[in-house]
Design a protein around this motif. Structure first.
Motif, PDB file in Angstrom:
ATOM      1  N   ASN A 398       1.016  -1.376  -0.124  1.00 40.11           N
ATOM      2  CA  ASN A 398       0.149  -0.071  -0.304  1.00 40.11           C
ATOM      3  C   ASN A 398       0.871   0.827   0.199  1.00 40.11           C
ATOM      4  O   ASN A 398       1.463   1.770   0.826  1.00 40.11           O
ATOM      5  N   PRO A 399       1.038   2.022  -0.747  1.00 37.41           N
ATOM      6  CA  PRO A 399       1.815   3.030  -1.145  1.00 37.41           C
ATOM      7  C   PRO A 399       1.390   3.930   0.217  1.00 37.41           C
ATOM      8  O   PRO A 399       2.688   4.334   0.608  1.00 37.41           O
ATOM      9  N   ALA A 400       0.615   4.329  -0.271  1.00 37.31           N
ATOM     10  CA  ALA A 400      -0.241   5.285   0.809  1.00 37.31           C
ATOM     11  C   ALA A 400       0.267   5.111   2.206  1.00 37.31           C
ATOM     12  O   ALA A 400       0.609   5.843   3.511  1.00 37.31           O
ATOM     13  N   GLU A 401       0.256   3.798   2.917  1.00 42.95           N
ATOM     14  CA  GLU A 401       0.663   3.810   4.237  1.00 42.95           C
ATOM     15  C   GLU A 401       2.437   3.830   4.312  1.00 42.95           C
ATOM     16  O   GLU A 401       2.641   3.948   5.300  1.00 42.95           O
ATOM     17  N   ILE A 402       3.265   3.200   3.607  1.00 41.53           N
ATOM     18  CA  ILE A 402       4.550   3.613   3.252  1.00 41.53           C
ATOM     19  C   ILE A 402       4.806   5.130   3.438  1.00 41.53           C
ATOM     20  O   ILE A 402       5.309   4.947   4.303  1.00 41.53           O
ATOM     21  N   ALA A 403       4.272   6.028   2.418  1.00 48.14           N
ATOM     22  CA  ALA A 403       4.030   7.034   2.482  1.00 48.14           C
ATOM     23  C   ALA A 403       4.566   7.657   4.249  1.00 48.14           C
ATOM     24  O   ALA A 403       5.022   8.106   4.377  1.00 48.14           O
ATOM     25  N   ALA A 404       3.413   7.219   4.178  1.00 50.36           N
ATOM     26  CA  ALA A 404       2.468   8.082   6.161  1.00 50.36           C
ATOM     27  C   ALA A 404       3.852   6.968   6.943  1.00 50.36           C
ATOM     28  O   ALA A 404       4.533   7.895   8.017  1.00 50.36           O
ATOM     29  N   ALA A 405       3.825   5.800   6.992  1.00 49.56           N
ATOM     30  CA  ALA A 405       5.237   5.717   7.927  1.00 49.56           C
ATOM     31  C   ALA A 405       6.768   6.413   8.076  1.00 49.56           C
ATOM     32  O   ALA A 405       7.199   6.570   8.190  1.00 49.56           O
ATOM     33  N   GLU A 406       6.917   6.143   6.167  1.00 46.05           N
ATOM     34  CA  GLU A 406       8.640   7.311   6.162  1.00 46.05           C
ATOM     35  C   GLU A 406       8.399   8.353   6.439  1.00 46.05           C
ATOM     36  O   GLU A 406       9.215   8.775   7.341  1.00 46.05           O
ATOM     37  N   ALA A 407       7.401   9.506   6.227  1.00 49.70           N
ATOM     38  CA  ALA A 407       7.357  10.401   6.813  1.00 49.70           C
ATOM     39  C   ALA A 407       7.169  10.254   8.270  1.00 49.70           C
ATOM     40  O   ALA A 407       7.801  11.665   8.888  1.00 49.70           O
ATOM     41  N   PHE A 408       6.199   9.849   9.137  1.00 52.14           N
ATOM     42  CA  PHE A 408       6.498   9.936  10.420  1.00 52.14           C
ATOM     43  C   PHE A 408       7.595   9.551  10.811  1.00 52.14           C
ATOM     44  O   PHE A 408       8.763  10.160  11.837  1.00 52.14           O
ATOM     45  N   VAL A 409       8.860   8.363   9.893  1.00 53.81           N
ATOM     46  CA  VAL A 409      10.241   8.365  10.759  1.00 53.81           C
ATOM     47  C   VAL A 409      11.056   9.070  10.351  1.00 53.81           C
ATOM     48  O   VAL A 409      12.376   9.817  11.513  1.00 53.81           O
ATOM     49  N   GLY A 410      10.875  10.195   9.229  1.00 53.79           N
ATOM     50  CA  GLY A 410      11.306  11.596   8.651  1.00 53.79           C
ATOM     51  C   GLY A 410      11.052  12.638  10.355  1.00 53.79           C
ATOM     52  O   GLY A 410      12.081  13.606  10.639  1.00 53.79           O
ATOM     53  N   ARG A 411       9.771  12.776  10.370  1.00 54.68           N
ATOM     54  CA  ARG A 411       9.599  13.167  12.143  1.00 54.68           C
ATOM     55  C   ARG A 411      10.531  13.251  13.437  1.00 54.68           C
ATOM     56  O   ARG A 411      10.890  13.575  13.718  1.00 54.68           O
ATOM     57  N   LEU A 412      10.194  11.942  13.346  1.00 52.70           N
ATOM     58  CA  LEU A 412      11.035  11.483  14.564  1.00 52.70           C
ATOM     59  C   LEU A 412      12.495  11.615  14.661  1.00 52.70           C
ATOM     60  O   LEU A 412      13.622  12.069  15.583  1.00 52.70           O
ATOM     61  N   ASN A 413      13.382  11.264  13.847  1.00 51.86           N
ATOM     62  CA  ASN A 413      14.806  11.841  13.294  1.00 51.86           C
ATOM     63  C   ASN A 413      14.681  13.452  13.167  1.00 51.86           C
ATOM     64  O   ASN A 413      15.445  13.369  14.143  1.00 51.86           O
ATOM     65  N   ALA A 414      13.556  14.387  13.019  1.00 51.26           N
ATOM     66  CA  ALA A 414      13.995  15.735  13.061  1.00 51.26           C
ATOM     67  C   ALA A 414      13.047  15.771  14.900  1.00 51.26           C
ATOM     68  O   ALA A 414      14.529  16.774  15.218  1.00 51.26           O
ATOM     69  N   ARG A 415      13.116  15.052  14.829  1.00 54.57           N
ATOM     70  CA  ARG A 415      12.730  15.273  16.295  1.00 54.57           C
ATOM     71  C   ARG A 415      13.635  15.332  17.862  1.00 54.57           C
ATOM     72  O   ARG A 415      13.920  16.182  18.315  1.00 54.57           O
ATOM     73  N   ALA A 416      14.491  14.130  17.516  1.00 53.52           N
ATOM     74  CA  ALA A 416      15.543  13.554  17.816  1.00 53.52           C
ATOM     75  C   ALA A 416      16.521  14.584  17.551  1.00 53.52           C
ATOM     76  O   ALA A 416      17.497  15.404  18.532  1.00 53.52           O
TER      77      ALA A 416
END
Length: 471
Positions: A398-416
């Protein structure tokens, strides 16, 4: 200088064919090109698609490794070192093909110096094998990333794990390595002395280099005495913040905790179901103390007082080996337990690490982010050093789920990073974390490229990992 042929995506078909022919003649059936075996050597325990090498070789000595690397260097063919295949960021993938060097047959414990508390092993030795061999000496190797990883792989990714809060990471426990560089020469980075001021610290350069600077052929490790007594236990908390505050107080008071692991409510639910446990399904700390009988009892009692001050529940602890083994088996199986929360899903297993004073804030904001996006993503953490993991479960079709998960990982890294942390506490960069390294290191990445250029000018050593090779 522009991109090398390998970095630019150029497959040196003629060179690969020549190298396979040369190595087949010299190694016989220790070179394999079967499709299934090659696919296994692109295996990675995350969602990153596998990229298979053109052949897999099984060296049995450092001389074999030198011969293999020299053949690959002569024809600019990529070399991908392979340990146990448990990497999480695509470190063993072969994006441009090449030769996977499987170190499984280089699995000898070469030397144990019990009086000096050190040993030297070949890179294919696994941590469980090493500790089994050491048992009669009264010593053990403390780094425990969970999986039965190889020592070479643990060194290459600068692994750590549940014991790092007391014993440190691979950075702190590797005394020296020998490695075959891209020229096919074997170097030794240090002697066995416990400290040295002799020149550049080449050992630390290779620890965490992810196979991009050379192929490890031996590792000299620090060892520890097996504790006289060990106690361990479980303590529930009303919130993640309360649990993190208990961790901070424990560290700041100087209690020599050996393990202090955080599991959020969703992860506790998964562990109970998968491992047949019946602990409260809320934020929980798993702890372990090493020392004398009196010492571990005192440490457990002190922690119980801290937990109570932070609003925690009863701290259930024991010195019984069987009960402790059950507890830590459940913790080590957290990844597989979490996958059962969504059968058929795959996971992005990602980690960050922040200063311990920011841990509660970072975990709490991350939970809020997970809830707002509707993801299923349990959290576990090596809380004692500010490191935590999130496993985002998703449908990889599901491309939409992959995109949502990758966006979350990006925000997690930025937060750290915003909290002066790091985008990876122990998984390494590989392919998956490449976009975040420059955000963290800035111009430091340019220095890394210069080191890579000096040691591996043809870019044959695990190309496509850590950073792009474009000076």
């Amino acid at each position: 200088m522009g991109l090398s042929n390998v970095e630019a995506g150029f497959r040196n078909e003629a060179g690969i064919e020549t190298v396979i022919g040369v190595l087949r003649q010299r190694l016989g059936d220790r070179l394999q090109t079967g499709e299934a075996l090659r696919a296994q050597h692109a295996h990675t325990t995350t969602y990153i698609p596998g990229q298979s090498p053109d052949a897999v070789v099984f060296p049995e000595s450092a001389d074999d490794v030198k011969m293999i690397v020299r053949a690959c260097a002569d024809h600019q063919v990529p070399v991908i070192p392979f340990g146990a295949g448990s990497s999480l960021e695509g470190q063993v993938n072969a994006p441009h093909g090449g030769i996977s060097i499987d170190m499984a047959r280089m699995n000898r414990v070469l030397q144990v110096n019990a009086e000096d508390l050190d040993c030297t092993v070949e890179p294919g030795v696994t941590r469980e094998q090493l500790n089994s061999d050491l048992r009669d000496t009264g010593l053990f190797f403390p780094i425990d990333p969970g999986a039965n990883a190889s020592i070479g792989g643990m060194t290459a990714t600068r692994a750590s794990g549940t014991n790092a809060v007391r014993y440190g990471t691979m950075r702190d426990n590797v005394i020296a390595v020998t490695a075959v560089t891209a020229s096919g020469e074997e170097i030794r980075t240090a002697r066995r002395a416990r400290k040295s001021s002799a020149g550049y610290d080449l050992t630390r350069l290779f620890v965490g280099s992810e196979g991009t600077l050379g192929v490890l052929t031996s590792v000299t490790l620090r060892l520890q005495g097996i504790p006289q007594a060990i106690s361990g236990g479980v303590c529930p908390f009303p919130t993640v913040e309360a649990a993190c505050n208990a961790v901070i107080m424990t560290i700041q008071m100087g209690i020599p905790v050996a393990r202090i692991e955080l599991l959020d409510a969703l992860q506790m639910k998964a562990c109970n179901a998968y491992s047949g446990l019946s602990y409260p399904e809320g934020p929980t700390l798993f702890l372990e103390f090493h020392g004398t009988d009196a010492g571990v009892a005192e440490q457990a009692e002190l922690f119980a007082e801290i937990a109570a001050d932070c609003g925690g529940g009863e701290f259930q602890w024991t010195k019984e080996a069987e009960r402790r083994t059950e507890l830590w088996k459940a913790r080590h199986n957290a990844y597989w337990a979490a996958l059962q929360l969504r059968p058929g899903a795959k996971g992005i297993s990602t980690d960050v690490c922040v200063p311990i004073s920011r841990l509660a804030e970072c975990v709490t904001e991350t939970q809020e982010d997970i809830a707002s996006t509707g993801l299923i993503a349990p959290i576990v953490g090596h809380a004692g050093d500010g490191n935590f993991h999130v496993l985002v479960l998703m449908d990889t079709e599901n491309p939409a789920e992959i995109a949502a998960a990758e966006a979350f990982v990006g925000r997690l890294n930025a937060r750290a990073l915003a909290m002066d942390g790091t985008c990876t506490g122990e998984h390494g960069i590989g392919q998956g974390k490449r976009p975040y390294l420059s955000l963290e290191m800035g111009e430091g990445v340019s220095v890394m490229r210069q080191i890579k250029q000096a040691l591996d000018p043809k870019n044959i050593m695990n190309p496509g990992k850590v950073f792009s090779f474009d000076p």
